[in-house]
Design an enzyme around this catalytic site. Structure first.
Site, mmCIF file in Angstrom:
data_model
loop_
_atom_site.group_PDB
_atom_site.id
_atom_site.type_symbol
_atom_site.label_atom_id
_atom_site.label_comp_id
_atom_site.label_asym_id
_atom_site.label_seq_id
_atom_site.Cartn_x
_atom_site.Cartn_y
_atom_site.Cartn_z
ATOM 1 N N LYS A 77 0.837 -1.193 0.000
ATOM 2 C CA LYS A 77 0.000 0.000 0.000
ATOM 3 C C LYS A 77 0.878 1.251 0.000
ATOM 4 O O LYS A 77 2.023 1.227 0.457
ATOM 5 C CB LYS A 77 -0.910 0.019 1.235
ATOM 6 C CG LYS A 77 -1.905 -1.134 1.281
ATOM 7 C CD LYS A 77 -2.982 -0.964 0.223
ATOM 8 C CE LYS A 77 -4.006 -2.079 0.292
ATOM 9 N NZ LYS A 77 -3.503 -3.367 -0.199
ATOM 10 N N ASP A 78 0.307 2.340 -0.504
ATOM 11 C CA ASP A 78 1.042 3.596 -0.586
ATOM 12 C C ASP A 78 1.551 4.032 0.781
ATOM 13 O O ASP A 78 0.857 3.903 1.792
ATOM 14 C CB ASP A 78 0.136 4.704 -1.136
ATOM 15 C CG ASP A 78 -0.203 4.495 -2.595
ATOM 16 O OD1 ASP A 78 0.536 5.017 -3.442
ATOM 17 O OD2 ASP A 78 -1.187 3.793 -2.871
ATOM 18 N N ARG A 79 2.748 4.594 0.778
ATOM 19 C CA ARG A 79 3.293 5.144 2.015
ATOM 20 C C ARG A 79 2.655 6.485 2.335
ATOM 21 O O ARG A 79 2.250 6.744 3.462
ATOM 22 C CB ARG A 79 4.811 5.302 1.890
ATOM 23 C CG ARG A 79 5.431 5.997 3.095
ATOM 24 C CD ARG A 79 6.904 6.270 2.893
ATOM 25 N NE ARG A 79 7.439 7.070 3.979
ATOM 26 C CZ ARG A 79 8.640 7.628 3.964
ATOM 27 N NH1 ARG A 79 9.422 7.468 2.911
ATOM 28 N NH2 ARG A 79 9.059 8.347 4.978
#
Length: 367
Positions: A77-79
């Site tokens: 998942k996106d940081r």
């Protein structure tokens, strides 16, 4: 070496800012099942803010005192986002856990429960996105284009994050194919994925350029909605046209590997022409055990909503031209792929990355 990606609906008129703040990008992972309450694996549902999936996995391994390989997740998942996702930790036995003392920066535990199977990569239905775009121009054009996307979908391109900074993973794949050794299995997998994605994107781009993105043809390979099942199209009739319009079937393009192309006639000619221009990739991928597969070229967004935020609702600024959009995407598809078709956006995390790189560089120089 990134290719130009043709737009399905023409170049967007609108522009705007993405991720002006971390809470502007929210992702909610959806699994096709819930943990059953017993078994060797503890499933932990967490909300992370500004935290990397791999970082959280490492910290969970430390907390449970297990090897990192025993911590799994369905997807990265996106940081620079607020994301909710599941992690699985292999902890055999009947020990009951209280995670009140789990302290990982940017992480909140939502729930946890045992399950009888490992959480495997890709074992998710998809992700729901809630995004706020700021300083949006040409609002009328923006909302009209959003409606087109909802009705017709977008090209299912692999997003730029698949290829690394500046498309570097494609170059590394070429080095791999020319004989350079890469011992790290995960890195090698990333380079191979970038190469396959490059071929897929090239075929998809060519279909748009030749105006056959949304035209089924004899020889196409179609994929049934909600599955990975495919079939060769021997005849185009009104029934198959209607099924395509109803999004019951989708045209596909190759995920390259060993074996013959599944298409025939004009679709195969197009795919073979792209392959001829990318021989190093197409000859290299089969040597690493990859086989021909298919991926749908149309990305359908579902469960959609759009909201023009008023100044009262948008606490980030006094006069708002912010828009909140929400939608669901199947596993393996990219929100940025939808956004590039919607507007010319500037991802503000690029600036954050540059600042962090500069700080880290200065710290190393002074060490």
């Amino acid at each position: 070496m990134l290719i130009e990606q043709a737009y399905l609906h023409g170049k967007p008129e609108s522009s705007g800012l993405l991720r002006s703040q971390i809470s502007d990008f929210q992702v909610f992972e959806e699994l096709p099942f819930l943990p059953c309450g017993e078994g060797e694996h503890l499933f932990v549902h967490i909300r992370k803010t500004g935290a990397n999936t791999l970082f959280v996995a490492r910290e969970l391994a430390k907390y449970f005192e297990v090897k990192e390989q025993l911590v799994s997740y369905a997807g990265l998942k996106d940081r620079f986002a607020v994301t909710e996702q599941w992690f699985g930790i292999h902890v055999p036995g009947k020990q009951e856990y209280n995670l009140d003392d789990l302290n990982i920066e940017g992480v909140e535990v939502l729930s946890y429960k045992r399950h009888n199977k490992k959480l495997r990569t890709g074992a998710l239905t998809g992700n729901r996105f809630e995004l706020i775009l700021r300083e949006v121009t040409a609002i009328k054009a923006f909302t009209e284009r959003w409606q087109k996307i909802v009705e017709q979908g977008v090209p299912n391109y692999f997003g730029e994050q698949r290829f690394g900074i500046g498309g570097g993973n494609i170059e590394r794949a070429l080095s791999l194919f020319s004989g350079q050794k890469v011992k790290d299995k995960k890195k090698r997998g990333m380079y191979l994925s970038a190469a396959r994605s490059h071929i897929f994107n090239s075929v998809l781009n060519e279909r748009i350029q030749q105006q056959c993105f949304d035209k089924v043809a004899v020889g196409d390979v179609l994929m049934l909605a909600g599955t990975q099942s495919v079939f060769h199209l021997d005849e185009v009739d009104s029934a198959i046209q209607q099924r395509f319009t109803d999004k019951d079937v989708d045209i596909t393009a190759p995920m390259w590997g060993a074996g013959e192309l599944m298409t025939s006639n004009a679709p195969q000619v197009l795919e073979q022409e792209v392959a001829t221009k990318n021989l190093e990739f197409c000859e290299g991928l089969p040597r690493f055990g990859l086989k021909q597969e298919r991926r749908r070229i149309r990305l359908t967004v579902s469960d959609t909503d759009i909201e023009l935020l008023s100044a009262e609702e948008d606490s980030a600024q006094e006069e708002s031209n912010a828009v909140k959009i929400s939608f669901f995407l199947p596993a393996g598809c990219y929100a940025t792929t939808v956004l590039r078709e919607l507007l010319n956006y500037q991802d503000m995390t690029t600036r954050i990355d540059k600042r962090e790189t500069a700080v880290n560089s200065n710290q190393q120089d002074s060490a």
